[in-house]
Every structure is written in structure tokens, then in C-alpha cells.
Design a protein around this motif. Sequence first.
Motif, PDB file in Angstrom:
ATOM      1  N   GLN A   1      -8.411 -48.583 -10.736  1.00  0.00           N
ATOM      2  CA  GLN A   1      -9.179 -47.349 -10.790  1.00  0.00           C
ATOM      3  C   GLN A   1      -9.567 -46.881  -9.395  1.00  0.00           C
ATOM      4  OE1 GLN A   1      -9.749 -45.540 -13.548  1.00  0.00           O
ATOM      5  NE2 GLN A   1     -10.624 -44.013 -12.169  1.00  0.00           N
ATOM      6  N   ARG A   2      -9.914 -47.850  -8.528  1.00  0.00           N
ATOM      7  CA  ARG A   2     -10.261 -47.475  -7.153  1.00  0.00           C
ATOM      8  C   ARG A   2      -9.070 -46.883  -6.420  1.00  0.00           C
ATOM      9  NH1 ARG A   2     -13.387 -52.263  -7.386  1.00  0.00           N
ATOM     10  NH2 ARG A   2     -11.716 -53.490  -6.446  1.00  0.00           N
ATOM     11  N   LEU A   3      -7.894 -47.437  -6.682  1.00  0.00           N
ATOM     12  CA  LEU A   3      -6.684 -46.894  -6.050  1.00  0.00           C
ATOM     13  C   LEU A   3      -6.427 -45.472  -6.530  1.00  0.00           C
ATOM     14  CD1 LEU A   3      -4.330 -50.020  -6.194  1.00  0.00           C
ATOM     15  CD2 LEU A   3      -5.473 -49.061  -4.180  1.00  0.00           C
ATOM     16  N   VAL A   4      -6.617 -45.278  -7.863  1.00  0.00           N
ATOM     17  CA  VAL A   4      -6.457 -43.926  -8.405  1.00  0.00           C
ATOM     18  C   VAL A   4      -7.502 -43.000  -7.798  1.00  0.00           C
ATOM     19  CG1 VAL A   4      -6.637 -42.530 -10.496  1.00  0.00           C
ATOM     20  CG2 VAL A   4      -5.412 -44.703 -10.553  1.00  0.00           C
ATOM     21  N   SER A   5      -8.731 -43.527  -7.687  1.00  0.00           N
ATOM     22  CA  SER A   5      -9.811 -42.720  -7.129  1.00  0.00           C
ATOM     23  C   SER A   5      -9.508 -42.314  -5.695  1.00  0.00           C
ATOM     24  CB  SER A   5     -11.127 -43.504  -7.204  1.00  0.00           C
ATOM     25  OG  SER A   5     -12.190 -42.755  -6.686  1.00  0.00           O
ATOM     26  N   LEU A   6      -8.979 -43.254  -4.915  1.00  0.00           N
ATOM     27  CA  LEU A   6      -8.637 -42.934  -3.531  1.00  0.00           C
ATOM     28  C   LEU A   6      -7.549 -41.879  -3.455  1.00  0.00           C
ATOM     29  CD1 LEU A   6      -8.681 -46.513  -1.942  1.00  0.00           C
ATOM     30  CD2 LEU A   6     -10.331 -44.670  -1.555  1.00  0.00           C
ATOM     31  N   ALA A   7      -6.650 -41.914  -4.439  1.00  0.00           N
ATOM     32  CA  ALA A   7      -5.521 -40.986  -4.414  1.00  0.00           C
ATOM     33  C   ALA A   7      -5.906 -39.599  -4.908  1.00  0.00           C
ATOM     34  CB  ALA A   7      -4.368 -41.538  -5.261  1.00  0.00           C
ATOM     35  N   TYR A   8      -6.868 -39.532  -5.881  1.00  0.00           N
ATOM     36  CA  TYR A   8      -7.137 -38.262  -6.552  1.00  0.00           C
ATOM     37  C   TYR A   8      -8.575 -37.767  -6.414  1.00  0.00           C
ATOM     38  CZ  TYR A   8      -2.620 -38.964  -8.816  1.00  0.00           C
ATOM     39  OH  TYR A   8      -1.292 -39.145  -9.064  1.00  0.00           O
ATOM     40  N   TYR A   9      -9.474 -38.589  -5.848  1.00  0.00           N
ATOM     41  CA  TYR A   9     -10.875 -38.197  -5.834  1.00  0.00           C
ATOM     42  C   TYR A   9     -11.450 -38.277  -4.423  1.00  0.00           C
ATOM     43  CZ  TYR A   9     -10.737 -38.380 -10.904  1.00  0.00           C
ATOM     44  OH  TYR A   9     -10.418 -38.151 -12.220  1.00  0.00           O
ATOM     45  N   ASP A  10     -12.404 -37.433  -4.176  1.00  0.00           N
ATOM     46  CA  ASP A  10     -13.104 -37.406  -2.902  1.00  0.00           C
ATOM     47  C   ASP A  10     -13.977 -38.654  -2.780  1.00  0.00           C
ATOM     48  OD1 ASP A  10     -14.291 -36.257  -0.487  1.00  0.00           O
ATOM     49  OD2 ASP A  10     -16.060 -35.972  -1.750  1.00  0.00           O
ATOM     50  N   ALA A  11     -13.876 -39.346  -1.667  1.00  0.00           N
ATOM     51  CA  ALA A  11     -14.576 -40.625  -1.505  1.00  0.00           C
ATOM     52  C   ALA A  11     -16.091 -40.448  -1.477  1.00  0.00           C
ATOM     53  CB  ALA A  11     -14.116 -41.312  -0.225  1.00  0.00           C
ATOM     54  N   LEU A  12     -16.595 -39.326  -0.989  1.00  0.00           N
ATOM     55  CA  LEU A  12     -18.042 -39.145  -0.874  1.00  0.00           C
ATOM     56  C   LEU A  12     -18.679 -38.712  -2.183  1.00  0.00           C
ATOM     57  CD1 LEU A  12     -20.610 -38.981   0.870  1.00  0.00           C
ATOM     58  CD2 LEU A  12     -19.982 -36.599   1.394  1.00  0.00           C
ATOM     59  N   THR A  13     -18.134 -37.677  -2.805  1.00  0.00           N
ATOM     60  CA  THR A  13     -18.783 -37.076  -3.986  1.00  0.00           C
ATOM     61  C   THR A  13     -18.176 -37.522  -5.299  1.00  0.00           C
ATOM     62  OG1 THR A  13     -17.293 -35.171  -3.940  1.00  0.00           O
ATOM     63  CG2 THR A  13     -19.331 -35.033  -2.628  1.00  0.00           C
ATOM     64  N   ASP A  14     -17.014 -38.198  -5.241  1.00  0.00           N
ATOM     65  CA  ASP A  14     -16.285 -38.608  -6.444  1.00  0.00           C
ATOM     66  C   ASP A  14     -15.786 -37.408  -7.244  1.00  0.00           C
ATOM     67  OD1 ASP A  14     -15.191 -40.785  -7.771  1.00  0.00           O
ATOM     68  OD2 ASP A  14     -16.723 -40.748  -9.329  1.00  0.00           O
ATOM     69  N   LEU A  15     -15.705 -36.258  -6.600  1.00  0.00           N
ATOM     70  CA  LEU A  15     -15.102 -35.082  -7.224  1.00  0.00           C
ATOM     71  C   LEU A  15     -13.589 -35.118  -7.018  1.00  0.00           C
ATOM     72  CD1 LEU A  15     -17.497 -32.201  -6.073  1.00  0.00           C
ATOM     73  CD2 LEU A  15     -17.433 -33.302  -8.310  1.00  0.00           C
ATOM     74  N   PRO A  16     -12.824 -34.413  -7.850  1.00  0.00           N
ATOM     75  CA  PRO A  16     -11.383 -34.304  -7.596  1.00  0.00           C
ATOM     76  C   PRO A  16     -11.110 -33.773  -6.191  1.00  0.00           C
ATOM     77  CG  PRO A  16     -11.908 -33.478  -9.787  1.00  0.00           C
ATOM     78  CD  PRO A  16     -13.214 -33.755  -9.111  1.00  0.00           C
ATOM     79  N   ASN A  17     -10.056 -34.337  -5.578  1.00  0.00           N
ATOM     80  CA  ASN A  17      -9.675 -33.842  -4.255  1.00  0.00           C
ATOM     81  C   ASN A  17      -8.591 -32.775  -4.400  1.00  0.00           C
ATOM     82  OD1 ASN A  17      -7.350 -35.258  -4.848  1.00  0.00           O
ATOM     83  ND2 ASN A  17      -7.762 -36.924  -3.401  1.00  0.00           N
ATOM     84  N   ARG A  18      -7.981 -32.419  -3.287  1.00  0.00           N
ATOM     85  CA  ARG A  18      -6.996 -31.332  -3.308  1.00  0.00           C
ATOM     86  C   ARG A  18      -5.797 -31.667  -4.184  1.00  0.00           C
ATOM     87  NH1 ARG A  18      -6.305 -27.087   0.314  1.00  0.00           N
ATOM     88  NH2 ARG A  18      -7.881 -28.013   1.682  1.00  0.00           N
ATOM     89  N   VAL A  19      -5.384 -32.951  -4.201  1.00  0.00           N
ATOM     90  CA  VAL A  19      -4.212 -33.348  -4.996  1.00  0.00           C
ATOM     91  C   VAL A  19      -4.477 -33.157  -6.482  1.00  0.00           C
ATOM     92  CG1 VAL A  19      -2.691 -35.268  -5.606  1.00  0.00           C
ATOM     93  CG2 VAL A  19      -3.473 -34.996  -3.235  1.00  0.00           C
ATOM     94  N   LEU A  20      -5.594 -33.697  -6.957  1.00  0.00           N
ATOM     95  CA  LEU A  20      -5.917 -33.569  -8.375  1.00  0.00           C
ATOM     96  C   LEU A  20      -6.235 -32.124  -8.745  1.00  0.00           C
ATOM     97  CD1 LEU A  20      -6.292 -34.926 -11.076  1.00  0.00           C
ATOM     98  CD2 LEU A  20      -8.628 -35.542 -10.411  1.00  0.00           C
ATOM     99  N   LEU A  21      -6.864 -31.387  -7.831  1.00  0.00           N
ATOM    100  CA  LEU A  21      -7.143 -29.972  -8.086  1.00  0.00           C
ATOM    101  C   LEU A  21      -5.844 -29.212  -8.344  1.00  0.00           C
ATOM    102  CD1 LEU A  21      -8.994 -27.455  -8.106  1.00  0.00           C
ATOM    103  CD2 LEU A  21      -8.647 -27.325  -5.625  1.00  0.00           C
ATOM    104  N   ALA A  22      -4.807 -29.493  -7.538  1.00  0.00           N
ATOM    105  CA  ALA A  22      -3.526 -28.814  -7.722  1.00  0.00           C
ATOM    106  C   ALA A  22      -2.948 -29.103  -9.101  1.00  0.00           C
ATOM    107  CB  ALA A  22      -2.554 -29.243  -6.628  1.00  0.00           C
ATOM    108  N   GLN A  23      -3.035 -30.364  -9.547  1.00  0.00           N
ATOM    109  CA  GLN A  23      -2.529 -30.713 -10.872  1.00  0.00           C
ATOM    110  C   GLN A  23      -3.288 -29.965 -11.961  1.00  0.00           C
ATOM    111  OE1 GLN A  23      -2.540 -34.958 -11.407  1.00  0.00           O
ATOM    112  NE2 GLN A  23      -1.264 -35.350  -9.605  1.00  0.00           N
TER     113      GLN A  23
END
Length: 844
Positions: A277-299
Motif C-alpha cells: 500500500q505504501r508503494l502504491v501510495s508513493l506512486a499515486y498519492y501526495d506524500a504530505l497530504t495523502d491526496l491523489p497526485n498528478r498521476v492518479l488525477l490523470a487516471q
Amino acid sequence: MSKGHTLEQGWTKRIYGQDFAIELVQQLVIPTFVLDAECRVIVWNRACERLTGMAAIEVIGTREHWRAFYDAPRPCLADLIAQGRDGDVRKFYSPNDVVSEWSWGMHAENWCVMPLRDAELYLALDASPILDASGELIGVVETLRDMTDRKRTESELRLIASVFDNSQEGILMTDPDGRILDVNGAFTRVTGYTREEVIGQTPAILKSGVQESAFYKEMWRCLGETGQWQGEVWNRKKSGEVYPEILHINAVTGACGRVTHYIGMFTDITDLKSTQQRLVSLAYYDALTDLPNRVLLAQRLHQAMSRAKRSERLVAICFLDLDDFKVVNDRYGHEIGNRFLIETANRLLGCLGNGDTVARLGGDEFVLLVADLISAEQLEGILGKVFEAVAAPFDIGDIDIGVSASVGVTLYPLDDSDPDTLLRHADHSMYQAKQLGRNRYHLYDLDAAKDLQTRHRELERIRQALQHGEFRLHYQPKVNMRSGRVIGLEALIRWQHPEQGLLSPAAFLPQTEHSPLIVDIGEWVLHEVLAQMAVWALEGYELPVSVNIAARHFHHIDFVQRLQEILSEHPEVSPHLLELEILESAALEDVLVMREVMAACQGIGVSFALDDFGTGYSSLTYLKQLPAETIKIDKSFVHDMLDDQEDLAIIEGVIGLAGVFRKELIAEGVETAEHGLMLMRYGCDCAQGYGIGRPMPPEAVAEWVRGFEPDWKWPLWAENSWHAHDMPLLLAPYDYEKWIRLLQERVADMGGADSALELSDFEDCRLSRWYAGSREQYGDLPEFEDLAVLHERLHRVCTQIVAMCNSGHGTSAVRLCDELVAIKAEFFDKLVELQRCVVRKRAS
């Protein structure tokens, strides 16, 4: 020790002969040797040679049999017995000196386990003394038993038990029916169940319910076919916690091929799952706020666009940037800045629905993805919540931080671009919002979104009007018609528009109802009212003032706190003089919350009135639950009460309810003295409306209050100078004013609809019926006859006008209307004269 063997003349001189005894020992399959009383070896049989590898010739006659067992001289068991050193047995055969533990008394003999020198063998030793007839020791016989296989088996079993007990994997063993026979320590550590709690149970005790029955059916099918199964299972611990595990099950079969046991081994993979889950979080979520990052937003944007095309809905892409966030970082440091961003993220999440997305692109840049919009109008309310949430003060530690946000918006598929372009359009619009003054949103300029853009511009213009001081307050008086006393004022907002002049609230307030701007306007009104009340108090006029509060403002999270703060800024004004008016329909949205807020305000001293009462769908149901002190009858009922029996019945019902629930009552929309008379007749003495006083600027209020005089008929009604029978006479000015006005409108618009008025409406008037029933009582009054003549003439002229209109002689009808106006003026004068005469006659 055993008693030993007793020989009469030495153990080699038995009746069978020495050679026979020696041969007998030699033939024994058990390794055996014999020592004499001096510990010299007398017999070392062949089995002993085979076991130890030492020939009899090497030891017979010597005391060096120890070489078969040890590397250095040391007594063996037979030596100790021969030397009478039984007490030293434990000393020489302690657990430190042997591979296995020392045991005593096996087969009623002395025995120990010891390693054989230079060999991986373990021997069990049995030694017995040989005594003569007198009981004297003449020798010792010692037998050796090879325990190597047994010891190896025991060692293997101990190893297996050690693996079972110390394995990091949980292990459980069941019988063929699935009943648990044993579990290891890891099982207990993982599941929380002790061994005693699960013995006899089935593994179903661990079932979590996550997997369906089909999962377990397939597992048992595989076990039956292959004898093994492996997979991931979600089980439940004794504490109730559900956890994932990798489970291996093997079937154990006996000689006959039938299953005798099942062995299950499992590993708790909670940490592995967390790592994944942490690996997924690093790939798809912002480390500070735990919000989706640009990659997940695009999906998610791709998915939202696909759904929008299928469902013909809109997707809003909102690019949000915090205004002056750099100042926060520079002033308070990055740690406070990070905490501020986390709190902002949480607030933004609270503004959107479950199907929407809040993403962080970095720094103070966020993207809101609002899906499944039916229309662009829906977005206004959502963005209103966003601006309100961001603008609310942030309390981080002991630091109060306040910021605003600028938002750029584009709507898909109105903006039918690819995802990257949509984000660029929203980003571009955000910068335009900043250039326009910040703390606002800007819609990407599309023809299909012009209405929303127009409303946005209108809101922006209203915001500017508030900032530039273009709003004004007018005050409409409220009076007690029975006493003739001014009982208060209602504050009503106006917009002094530079180009359009003085605008009523209907021209601009509806646009702000779903915007945070309505809160700013409401607070401005409260400040202005309290400041004006302070001015009037200095002039000697301490009048209560009511203020309309919008539903959005009233439901604001810090409404009560802000009201207290505003009141504290005007300490010269008593809170008891402030009344808040809330729409009945707004009060019914959440009665429980409304009660709490109202009670908190009343605790300060502020009172409440339910505005537009009677228009809510559940008025009777909730009236008892709402702690408002006053009910305001809606003007829509008052306006037509003299003509519409249903409206009159509603007013009568509301007056009755007010009495039952002990509420004060005031009627809105009193336009004529006759409205006031009818209200007083049914028990409502307080009113406001154009017939009493129009809204006026604050500087005109004092003079109006000084000069106010109620209609002359109201006090007389209060003094019972009128009888209910005379009500048609009192209402006659209203009836004829209305009729003649409508008739003039018909004549002026000859192209209008046919029969704007039926003649029968006029002929069957209330005054005609009153005349028919009042001649005996008032016929002796000259004014009664004078008015009767004018009344008949008025009817005749009206009849002629209607006939001319119906026959198409419009010009003649217009000329005759001039005569009608003259008759009306004389008729109204005579009405007043007759009304006064009736009063005097009743008084006499």
C-alpha cells in the motif's frame, strides 16, 4: 542397584564349569564385559568387540577398558560399582558429561546414556555387582545397549517439535474432520487464541466473512483432488481484527492412502500488504497530504470524462491556488506551512462528494475534479463551500492563519479538450482570477458557459458594491393598530446603483443566496443596524429593529460567535432590541440544528421572528419545535384577504395558532386601512405595510415616528365603536377603489381580454347588501340617504361604461370615466361622513 549374583566358590566355578560360563557370556548378543573385584577385565565378549571396535585381547587382564569409551582415564559405571562408589555415579554421569540427560532406575537397573569414543554411537549401560555366598563383591557384570537409533529418532522428534514450536509460521494440525488437534506458538501470537481455546474447534473459528462460500468450496475441491492448497485468505483474530495471510494446507495420508491429518501453515502478511500500500501510495498519492497526485488525477480525469460522455453530464476541472501562501511559509516556517496544507486538504475533501476528487500537484496548488454535474449552476454552490472553507480561520497550534483562494474552472465536454489541455485551461483561468483581485473563481471563456460567467460577473459586481459602500438600509415601521403605537422597524437593504438608481433586494440578493458573499452582506447589515440604533438612542428613540438573515448565513458554522462579536462592538445597544427574521422554509430544513442556534442566540438576548409564515409545507408540524417569539403572516395572504375567503381562513387559522402557542403576531403587506380593520377584527393588532408606512432612509425615521397617526377608524374599532355588522360599510372604500381601478384599466386597454370584469361582480357588492339590511337602523341619518343616491349613481355610470366597452364604443367609455372619477371622489367623502355618523349614533 540389584542384589547381584551369589556364587558359592567364585563366579567361574559353577557346576557347569568356568569355560561354560565364559562361553555363555561370549554367545550373548548383548555386548557384555565382566570386571573382577580389582576392576580388571575378565570377560569381553564378541558383541562387545563388535560394538566398541576393541578386541578382547587388548583389554582382558587390564584396567584400561575405559579406552573403549573415553579419550582419557576415567571410571566407567562398572568401576564405580566395583569400588563401592555408588554415590559418585551422578558426579561422573552429569548432564554436562553426556549427550542425553541422565536417568535412573530404568528396568530396575542403573543406567545412563553416554557417547562412545570416536563414534557417533550412544550406549545404555546396565551394571550389576557379583557377590559370593557371604555377600562379598567378587566382580561386576556390565551390559551395553546400542541406543543410537533411538537417540537419533528422539533427536529428530525434538527437532521436529522445535521446528513446530519455534516456527515463525503459524501451524495447526487437524483430524480428517477438520477438528484442531494442535497449534504452535506462532498460531497463538498471530490469532490471539490460546492452544486450549482452539483444541477441538474447527478453523472456521478464524473465518472473517470477507471471502464468500464459493471460495472455500473451491479450496476443499482442490485439497480433495491434489492433497494440497495454497492461497491468500482473510481471517479474523480473537480481538476481531481482520488480517491477510498466506496459507498452505497439506493432506497427510496413512498407509491405506486415507487422509489422517491436515497440516496448515500460514504467514501473516499484514506488513507486506502495508508495504504494498505504501508503494502504491508513493506512486499515486501526495506524500504530505495523502491526496491523489498528478498521476492518479490523470487516471481519474480520464474515467470522469468517459462517464460524462456516456451519461451526458458535466465534469468541472477546478485549479485552486492559495493566495499569499508564500507569506505563511516565510513568516511561520515550513513546518507550520505543511500543517496548514494538510488542514486545507482536509477542508477541501469535506466540500466535495464521494465521487469527486481533490488532488495536490505540489506546493499550494490543488485540483478539484467535480463529476456528474447536471448543470453548471450546481458548481456555484460547491465553489461557495470551497471559498467558505478556505477563508475560515486556521488555528494551528497557537497561530491563527487566514488566507483566500483563487480558482480557475473549465467544464467538460463544453470544453471538449484532452486532459492535459483541460488542466492548462483551468490553470490559465486561475491566473485570471488572481489578476481580477483574488478570492474568486474564473470560468474558462466558453460560449456554452456564458450564463455561469454572467452570474459570476454579477456576483463580482455585487461584491464591489459592498466594498465601495453602495448599499443602503431603509427601515419600514411596524405598529400596533389598536394602540396606535410604533413598536419597531424592519431593516431592508437597497442598492444605490450608480447607473440604475435605487434597486430593491429582489434585483440582487437572489444571486448571492448560494455564495459566501451573502454572509458578508448579512454581517454588514448587522453592523449598520446596530450603529443606527445607537444614533436613534441618542435622539431618544429606542426602537426594536428586525433584520432578515439568509439561510446560508444563519447556518454558517460560526454564526453565533460572529453575532456576539458584532454586538460587542456596539455595547450601547441592548441585544434585546435586535430581532432576527428567518424564513419559515429555511427553518424547516433542519429543525434540530435551527433550535440549537436559535437557543444560543436567545441566550445572548436576541429574539426571533418566523418570516413569511404559512408558506412552509410543514408549518403546523414544526411550529411548536421552533422557539421563535414572533410569527409574521405572509403578505401574500394579507393582500387578498378582503376578496379571497381562503386567504382569510388561512389568516384566521394562523392567528389561532399564535394564540395556542403563545406567539406574538404581526401581519405584513397591510396596504389599506381596510386590511388593518379586518386583521383587528380577527385578533391581529400589529402590522406593517405600505398602508402604514413605506421603507424610508434612516434620517427620515424619527420625524415619521413623531408624526405617525393611525387611521381614524382603528382606535374606534379598538374601543368597540364599530359593530361587526358594519364591516361592509368600513370595507367599501377598498371595494370601490379596486373596482373602479380595474374598470379604468379595461377601458384603457380595449384590445385586452374580454370581460375583464363581470357586471354582476359590482352589482352584488358588500355595500349593497349592507344597505339592504341597515335601512331600519340607520335610515334616519341624512348621510345614509345621501350616500345611497351617490351609490346608485356610481353603479349606473359603471354599468354604462361596461356596456360601452362590450359594444366597442371605447371613446365614449373613456369620456364617461372622467365623470366616474368625479363621482368616486364625492362618493368617498360621503362614505367617511356616513361612517362617522354611524359611530356617533352607536355612541349615543
